[in-house]
Design an enzyme around this catalytic site. Structure first.
Site, PDB file in Angstrom:
ATOM      1  N   CYS A 170      37.422  31.503  33.693  1.00 15.88           N
ATOM      2  CA  CYS A 170      35.957  31.422  33.743  1.00 15.88           C
ATOM      3  C   CYS A 170      35.613  29.946  33.556  1.00 15.88           C
ATOM      4  O   CYS A 170      36.472  29.087  33.723  1.00 15.88           O
ATOM      5  CB  CYS A 170      35.319  32.300  32.667  1.00 15.88           C
ATOM      6  SG  CYS A 170      35.676  31.786  30.990  1.00 15.88           S
ATOM      7  N   ALA A 171      34.393  29.643  33.198  1.00 11.60           N
ATOM      8  CA  ALA A 171      33.995  28.241  33.049  1.00 11.60           C
ATOM      9  C   ALA A 171      34.720  27.541  31.906  1.00 11.60           C
ATOM     10  O   ALA A 171      35.209  26.424  32.054  1.00 11.60           O
ATOM     11  CB  ALA A 171      32.480  28.142  32.862  1.00 11.60           C
TER      12      ALA A 171
END
Length: 135
Positions: A91-92
């Site tokens: 994810c980020a």
């Protein structure tokens, strides 16, 4: 000694939080490095699952990654049917990926790994990033 008696609650909180942090690192909570992620993709044919929201995914993701937002993970159709194959979740920053990995393990996936630091770490390692809706 007087300090300990008067502040036993603060000391207890510090000890518990330290234990939780230590437990997470001992269980591999930190995940794999971007270099290890590349090795998994190239040598073990790991499928990359990006659990960012679609707008974040379009701003930059690992080439070949499948976009499966965390909120839709339970009914996702983009997951591999062979639950023995390795999955690399990102994810980020890595926080959502940890939650997603737990969900995927509950769904029966046997080899689920999280990329430590997420896309931020991937970019810092100067690895290629693909933009747009498709990888």
């Amino acid at each position: 000694m007087q300090f300990v008696i008067e502040n036993w609650m603060l000391i207890l909180v510090a000890v518990v939080s330290g234990a939780l942090l230590l437990r997470g690192s001992l269980q591999g909570g930190s995940g794999v490095s971007p270099a290890e992620a590349v090795r998994l993709m190239n040598h073990e044919k790991a499928t990359v699952i990006d659990v960012c929201e679609p707008a974040e995914f379009e701003q930059g993701h690992i080439g070949g990654a499948r976009s499966v937002p965390l909120g839709s993970l339970d009914e996702a159709k983009g997951l591999p049917s062979n639950k023995a194959l390795p999955l690399l979740v990102t994810c980020a920053s890595g926080a959502r990926a940890q939650r997603a990995a737990a969900t995927l393990r509950k769904q029966g996936y046997q080899d689920v790994r999280v990329m430590a630091g997420g896309m931020r770490a991937w970019r810092e390692a100067s690895l290629p990033v693909v933009t747009g809706a498709k990888g």
